[in-house]
Design a protein around this motif. Structure first.
Motif, PDB file in Angstrom:
ATOM      1  N   ILE A  77       0.855  -1.185   0.000  1.00  0.00           N
ATOM      2  CA  ILE A  77       0.000   0.000   0.000  1.00  0.00           C
ATOM      3  C   ILE A  77       0.891   1.235   0.000  1.00  0.00           C
ATOM      4  O   ILE A  77       1.754   1.389   0.868  1.00  0.00           O
ATOM      5  N   LEU A  78       0.720   2.089  -0.999  1.00  0.00           N
ATOM      6  CA  LEU A  78       1.406   3.372  -1.044  1.00  0.00           C
ATOM      7  C   LEU A  78       0.420   4.440  -0.597  1.00  0.00           C
ATOM      8  O   LEU A  78      -0.550   4.734  -1.284  1.00  0.00           O
ATOM      9  N   HIS A  79       0.654   5.010   0.580  1.00  0.00           N
ATOM     10  CA  HIS A  79      -0.255   6.003   1.144  1.00  0.00           C
ATOM     11  C   HIS A  79       0.013   7.384   0.540  1.00  0.00           C
ATOM     12  O   HIS A  79       1.072   7.623  -0.056  1.00  0.00           O
ATOM     13  N   PRO A 124      10.123  -4.705  -8.249  1.00  0.00           N
ATOM     14  CA  PRO A 124       8.806  -4.818  -8.890  1.00  0.00           C
ATOM     15  C   PRO A 124       7.636  -4.368  -8.029  1.00  0.00           C
ATOM     16  O   PRO A 124       6.708  -3.727  -8.524  1.00  0.00           O
ATOM     17  N   CYS A 125       7.662  -4.679  -6.727  1.00  0.00           N
ATOM     18  CA  CYS A 125       6.511  -4.290  -5.909  1.00  0.00           C
ATOM     19  C   CYS A 125       6.482  -2.780  -5.699  1.00  0.00           C
ATOM     20  O   CYS A 125       5.417  -2.160  -5.699  1.00  0.00           O
ATOM     21  N   TYR A 126       7.647  -2.160  -5.555  1.00  0.00           N
ATOM     22  CA  TYR A 126       7.694  -0.697  -5.439  1.00  0.00           C
ATOM     23  C   TYR A 126       7.238  -0.043  -6.739  1.00  0.00           C
ATOM     24  O   TYR A 126       6.437   0.896  -6.726  1.00  0.00           O
ATOM     25  N   GLU A 127       7.718  -0.543  -7.867  1.00  0.00           N
ATOM     26  CA  GLU A 127       7.354   0.023  -9.174  1.00  0.00           C
ATOM     27  C   GLU A 127       5.853  -0.075  -9.420  1.00  0.00           C
ATOM     28  O   GLU A 127       5.224   0.873  -9.907  1.00  0.00           O
ATOM     29  N   ILE A 132       1.637  -6.297  -9.635  1.00  0.00           N
ATOM     30  CA  ILE A 132       0.420  -6.004 -10.396  1.00  0.00           C
ATOM     31  C   ILE A 132      -0.392  -4.969  -9.636  1.00  0.00           C
ATOM     32  O   ILE A 132      -0.784  -5.204  -8.482  1.00  0.00           O
ATOM     33  N   ARG A 133      -0.636  -3.823 -10.249  1.00  0.00           N
ATOM     34  CA  ARG A 133      -1.450  -2.791  -9.595  1.00  0.00           C
ATOM     35  C   ARG A 133      -2.874  -3.308  -9.392  1.00  0.00           C
ATOM     36  O   ARG A 133      -3.532  -3.754 -10.323  1.00  0.00           O
ATOM     37  N   ARG A 153      -2.611   3.760  -3.116  1.00  0.00           N
ATOM     38  CA  ARG A 153      -2.528   2.821  -4.232  1.00  0.00           C
ATOM     39  C   ARG A 153      -2.134   1.467  -3.665  1.00  0.00           C
ATOM     40  O   ARG A 153      -1.431   1.385  -2.655  1.00  0.00           O
ATOM     41  N   GLY A 154      -2.551   0.415  -4.343  1.00  0.00           N
ATOM     42  CA  GLY A 154      -2.201  -0.918  -3.876  1.00  0.00           C
ATOM     43  C   GLY A 154      -1.708  -1.791  -5.005  1.00  0.00           C
ATOM     44  O   GLY A 154      -2.218  -1.713  -6.132  1.00  0.00           O
TER      45      GLY A 154
END
Length: 223
Positions: free
Chosen positions: A47-49, A78-81, A118-119, A127-128
């Protein structure tokens, strides 16, 4: 990926992603990813707050706490991107992937050889992204229709969980305000309408949300 496999996975996801609150739904998504997607050994969600903070939720193994943290610290992987910039990121051979050379050291040391992000959703405040991990070189080279199917089903489940959460919060707020109105009616001998108007005016004058005014009044009464 043949049609029979897609149908089988779709059926499995319908059975697995059962209705529930958001925490339950996110946990079921990562579990289903390991069960449904080929060569997926582990999964988590990033989760990107809105304030830039990155958080891992629902990891299927404790190994992922450190692996995800390494990506957040380096702002690489990959997970950060997938959470920050791209919709879909795959790295079938992390050790040879020049995009993630710093992060790959940590991943390979943990026994991970391939990874994909994968978004899942994009909301006003967060965003998750779904993070997939494999110990096999070559994994995630072509998720194709299966990856898109999973993303769609997972996003639908998250939207439903959000609606359930919003509904429950609305019911709690309404109940709390109703209780506060009752307290004001009894204490000041006011009608229902006048008691509600009193709380509304108090909220406006103090620039505090009505539900918070209600919560404080109830707490004072119970205290």
């Amino acid at each position: 990926m043949n049609e029979d496999r897609l149908l089988a996975v779709a059926q499995h996801l319908m059975e697995t992603l059962t209705p529930g609150d958001l925490d339950h739904t996110l946990s079921r998504i990562t579990t289903a990813a390991v069960e449904s997607l080929p060569e997926t050994d582990y999964a988590s969600i990033t989760i990107l707050h809105a304030d830039g903070r990155l958080e891992t939720v629902a990891p299927t193994d404790d190994l992922l706490w450190g692996v995800d943290a390494a990506q957040y610290e380096l702002r690489e992987g990959p997970c950060y991107e997938a959470a920050a910039d791209a919709v879909h990121v795959a790295s079938p051979d992390l050790a040879q992937d020049e995009r993630f050379s710093r992060y790959a050291v940590s991943a390979v040391a943990a026994g991970l050889r391939a990874q994909a992000g994968i978004r899942l959703f994009e909301a006003p405040k967060a965003r998750g992204a779904l993070n997939l991990y494999s110990g096999h070189v070559g994994a995630f080279s072509d998720l194709g229709a299966l990856g898109e199917l999973f993303r769609h089903q997972a996003a639908t489940a998250i939207d439903y969980a959000r609606e359930i959460g919003n509904l429950r919060e609305a019911v709690r707020t309404r109940t709390m305000i109703g209780t506060a109105v009752g307290i004001v009616m009894e204490r000041y001998h006011l009608s229902d309408d006048r008691a509600f108007a009193f709380l509304t005016r108090l909220s406006q004058d103090s620039n505090v949300k009505l539900r918070e005014i209600a919560r404080r009044l109830i707490a004072l009464t119970q205290g």
